[in-house]
Scaffold this active site. Structure first.
Site, PDB file in Angstrom:
ATOM      1  N   HIS A  71       0.839  -1.206   0.000  1.00  0.00           N
ATOM      2  CA  HIS A  71       0.000   0.000   0.000  1.00  0.00           C
ATOM      3  C   HIS A  71       0.871   1.252   0.000  1.00  0.00           C
ATOM      4  O   HIS A  71       2.052   1.193   0.344  1.00  0.00           O
ATOM      5  CB  HIS A  71      -0.918   0.023   1.235  1.00  0.00           C
ATOM      6  CG  HIS A  71      -2.098  -0.894   1.107  1.00  0.00           C
ATOM      7  ND1 HIS A  71      -2.022  -2.241   1.357  1.00  0.00           N
ATOM      8  CD2 HIS A  71      -3.381  -0.651   0.742  1.00  0.00           C
ATOM      9  CE1 HIS A  71      -3.215  -2.790   1.146  1.00  0.00           C
ATOM     10  NE2 HIS A  71      -4.057  -1.855   0.775  1.00  0.00           N
ATOM     11  N   LYS A 102      -0.815   4.923   4.687  1.00  0.00           N
ATOM     12  CA  LYS A 102      -1.741   3.988   5.338  1.00  0.00           C
ATOM     13  C   LYS A 102      -1.357   3.829   6.814  1.00  0.00           C
ATOM     14  O   LYS A 102      -0.176   3.665   7.136  1.00  0.00           O
ATOM     15  CB  LYS A 102      -1.703   2.642   4.614  1.00  0.00           C
ATOM     16  CG  LYS A 102      -2.746   1.670   5.119  1.00  0.00           C
ATOM     17  CD  LYS A 102      -2.923   0.495   4.181  1.00  0.00           C
ATOM     18  CE  LYS A 102      -3.881  -0.522   4.755  1.00  0.00           C
ATOM     19  NZ  LYS A 102      -5.225   0.033   4.965  1.00  0.00           N
TER      20      LYS A 102
HETATM   21  P1  NAP Z   1      -7.138  10.014   3.781  1.00  0.00           P
HETATM   22  O1  NAP Z   1      -6.846  10.532   2.422  1.00  0.00           O
HETATM   23  O2  NAP Z   1      -6.173  10.295   4.894  1.00  0.00           O
HETATM   24  O3  NAP Z   1      -8.598  10.506   4.190  1.00  0.00           O
HETATM   25  C1  NAP Z   1      -9.116  10.506   5.482  1.00  0.00           C
HETATM   26  C2  NAP Z   1      -9.903  11.783   5.647  1.00  0.00           C
HETATM   27  O4  NAP Z   1     -10.604  11.747   6.873  1.00  0.00           O
HETATM   28  C3  NAP Z   1      -8.990  13.025   5.670  1.00  0.00           C
HETATM   29  O5  NAP Z   1      -9.554  14.029   4.855  1.00  0.00           O
HETATM   30  C4  NAP Z   1      -9.037  13.444   7.139  1.00  0.00           C
HETATM   31  O6  NAP Z   1      -8.832  14.834   7.310  1.00  0.00           O
HETATM   32  C5  NAP Z   1     -10.458  13.024   7.475  1.00  0.00           C
HETATM   33  N1  NAP Z   1     -10.718  12.927   8.902  1.00  0.00           N
HETATM   34  C6  NAP Z   1      -9.841  12.721   9.932  1.00  0.00           C
HETATM   35  N2  NAP Z   1     -10.508  12.733  11.100  1.00  0.00           N
HETATM   36  C7  NAP Z   1     -11.794  12.967  10.794  1.00  0.00           C
HETATM   37  C8  NAP Z   1     -12.984  13.104  11.587  1.00  0.00           C
HETATM   38  N3  NAP Z   1     -12.955  13.036  12.918  1.00  0.00           N
HETATM   39  N4  NAP Z   1     -14.150  13.335  10.953  1.00  0.00           N
HETATM   40  C9  NAP Z   1     -14.210  13.409   9.606  1.00  0.00           C
HETATM   41  N5  NAP Z   1     -13.113  13.314   8.810  1.00  0.00           N
HETATM   42  C10 NAP Z   1     -11.937  13.077   9.408  1.00  0.00           C
HETATM   43  O7  NAP Z   1      -7.296   8.410   3.746  1.00  0.00           O
HETATM   44  P2  NAP Z   1      -7.931   7.510   2.580  1.00  0.00           P
HETATM   45  O8  NAP Z   1      -6.854   6.890   1.791  1.00  0.00           O
HETATM   46  O9  NAP Z   1      -9.013   8.253   1.919  1.00  0.00           O
HETATM   47  O10 NAP Z   1      -8.552   6.334   3.475  1.00  0.00           O
HETATM   48  C11 NAP Z   1      -9.600   6.565   4.400  1.00  0.00           C
HETATM   49  C12 NAP Z   1      -9.926   5.236   5.096  1.00  0.00           C
HETATM   50  O11 NAP Z   1     -10.423   4.307   4.120  1.00  0.00           O
HETATM   51  C13 NAP Z   1      -8.739   4.546   5.756  1.00  0.00           C
HETATM   52  O12 NAP Z   1      -9.158   3.879   6.915  1.00  0.00           O
HETATM   53  C14 NAP Z   1      -8.283   3.533   4.715  1.00  0.00           C
HETATM   54  O13 NAP Z   1      -7.604   2.428   5.278  1.00  0.00           O
HETATM   55  C15 NAP Z   1      -9.629   3.124   4.160  1.00  0.00           C
HETATM   56  N6  NAP Z   1      -9.609   2.563   2.807  1.00  0.00           N
HETATM   57  C16 NAP Z   1     -10.548   1.626   2.563  1.00  0.00           C
HETATM   58  C17 NAP Z   1     -10.667   1.075   1.325  1.00  0.00           C
HETATM   59  C18 NAP Z   1     -11.730   0.049   1.085  1.00  0.00           C
HETATM   60  O14 NAP Z   1     -11.871  -0.426  -0.043  1.00  0.00           O
HETATM   61  N7  NAP Z   1     -12.503  -0.315   2.097  1.00  0.00           N
HETATM   62  C19 NAP Z   1      -9.811   1.477   0.292  1.00  0.00           C
HETATM   63  C20 NAP Z   1      -8.870   2.474   0.558  1.00  0.00           C
HETATM   64  C21 NAP Z   1      -8.786   3.027   1.832  1.00  0.00           C
HETATM   65  P3  NAP Z   1      -7.311  15.394   7.560  1.00  0.00           P
HETATM   66  O15 NAP Z   1      -6.513  14.988   6.376  1.00  0.00           O
HETATM   67  O16 NAP Z   1      -7.495  16.869   7.694  1.00  0.00           O
HETATM   68  O17 NAP Z   1      -6.844  14.745   8.838  1.00  0.00           O
END
Ligand code: NAP
Length: 266
Positions: A155, A159
């Site tokens: 990844h 992550k």
């Molecule tokens: P990311 O780019 O870091 O996005 C996370 C977002 O959540 C950021 O904008 C962050 O803001 C925000 N956030 C943090 N605390 C928050 C809160 N209390 N309330 C609302 N928003 C908040 O990460 P990502 O790659 O999109 O991944 C997000 C999640 O999905 C992770 O857990 C990842 O492992 C998972 N994921 C799942 C899949 C799937 O297929 N199920 C695929 C990919 C990723 P800031 O940046 O300002 O902190």
């Protein structure tokens, strides 16, 4: 046909912003609000890099759920907040579709029990890419005949959790059918700790984190004179959105928690 009213938690994130684009393209979905931890009161359309959708951002989950009528909460944040968001949504009768990975076994059990008690549909999907779901199913099938297996997941380096939710789910599915065994040489010694990776029931999981990667996994089976590799690559986060849409459609018909998209794929 009435539209499904959706709240996205984590709209500025890599997954959340892709989910906004998916909603924009689907006439049967309507974005009614977003949950973030900053930019309270702003609208999504005020952000240059986000779709032109007029949905208000709330930083307080209670006031969001009290002010907005919604059917589904799509959570794409962090494990800590994803868990709180999921519990709160169930208590408000809003159906969570959770992509956030890294929930503990106890947290999963707690939300499973809460969903059952309230009769609310929940989908938690460690991987929304349909190809990845099939990879896991094929790996489970192969493990019946090839008990020697190692999982290599790769990844991007932002992550937070390792191993990935997908690797853990793959191992859990394999464990259901694999004859339990210790792999490698019985006298094997690691000269550097963790060189052989994480261990689940004798299976090994290796986690790579590098810039440039999105989400990739290989399940490698070994046997006498042959190897079988089942491999999946998500090259772009758009690959997850078919699964997010499928989960939103299906969660509306559920009254319990379903873990893993394979349980809703026919
Ligand atoms: P990311 O780019 O870091 O996005 C996370 C977002 O959540 C950021 O904008 C962050 O803001 C925000 N956030 C943090 N605390 C928050 C809160 N209390 N309330 C609302 N928003 C908040 O990460 P990502 O790659 O999109 O991944 C997000 C999640 O999905 C992770 O857990 C990842 O492992 C998972 N994921 C799942 C899949 C799937 O297929 N199920 C695929 C990919 C990723 P800031 O940046 O300002 O902190």
């Amino acid at each position: 046909m009435s539209k499904v009213k959706v709240i996205i938690a984590g709209p500025r994130g890599k997954m959340g912003s892709e989910a906004l684009r998916m909603i924009e393209k689907n006439d049967d979905l309507e974005l009614v609000a977003c949950l973030d931890h900053k930019f309270d009161g702003m609208s999504i359309k005020e952000f240059e890099n986000l779709p032109n959708l007029d949905a208000k951002i709330y930083t307080d989950i209670e006031s969001c759920f009290q002010s907005v009528e919604a059917d589904v909460l799509v959570d794409l944040t962090t494990p800590e907040f994803g868990y709180l968001h999921t519990k709160t949504a169930i208590n408000y009768g809003i159906r969570p579709v959770v992509g956030t990975t890294g929930f503990t076994e106890e947290q999963l059990q707690e939300v499973t029990d809460l969903a059952e008690e309230k009769g609310i549909g929940v989908i938690i999907a460690p991987n929304f890419a349909l190809g990845a779901v099939l990879m896991m199913q094929f790996a489970k099938w192969a493990a019946k005949y090839f008990p020697d297996v190692e999982i290599i997941e790769k990844h991007h380096d932002n992550k937070l959790d390792a191993p990935s939710g997908t690797a853990l789910k793959t191992a859990a599915l394999i464990k259901e059918v694999r004859q339990s065994k210790l792999q490698g040489h019985p006298d094997e010694k690691e000269t550097i700790p963790c060189a052989r990776g994480a261990d689940i029931d004798g299976m090994k999981i290796h986690s790579m984190r590098l810039p440039g990667l999105v989400a990739h996994q290989e399940v490698v089976f070994g046997s006498t004179g042959e190897n079988l590799t089942i491999k999946h690559d998500s090259f772009h986060r758009e690959s997850f959105m078919t699964g997010v849409k499928l989960a939103i459609d299906n969660v509306m018909k559920l009254d319990i928690l379903v873990y893993g998209l394979e349980n809703i794929m026919e």
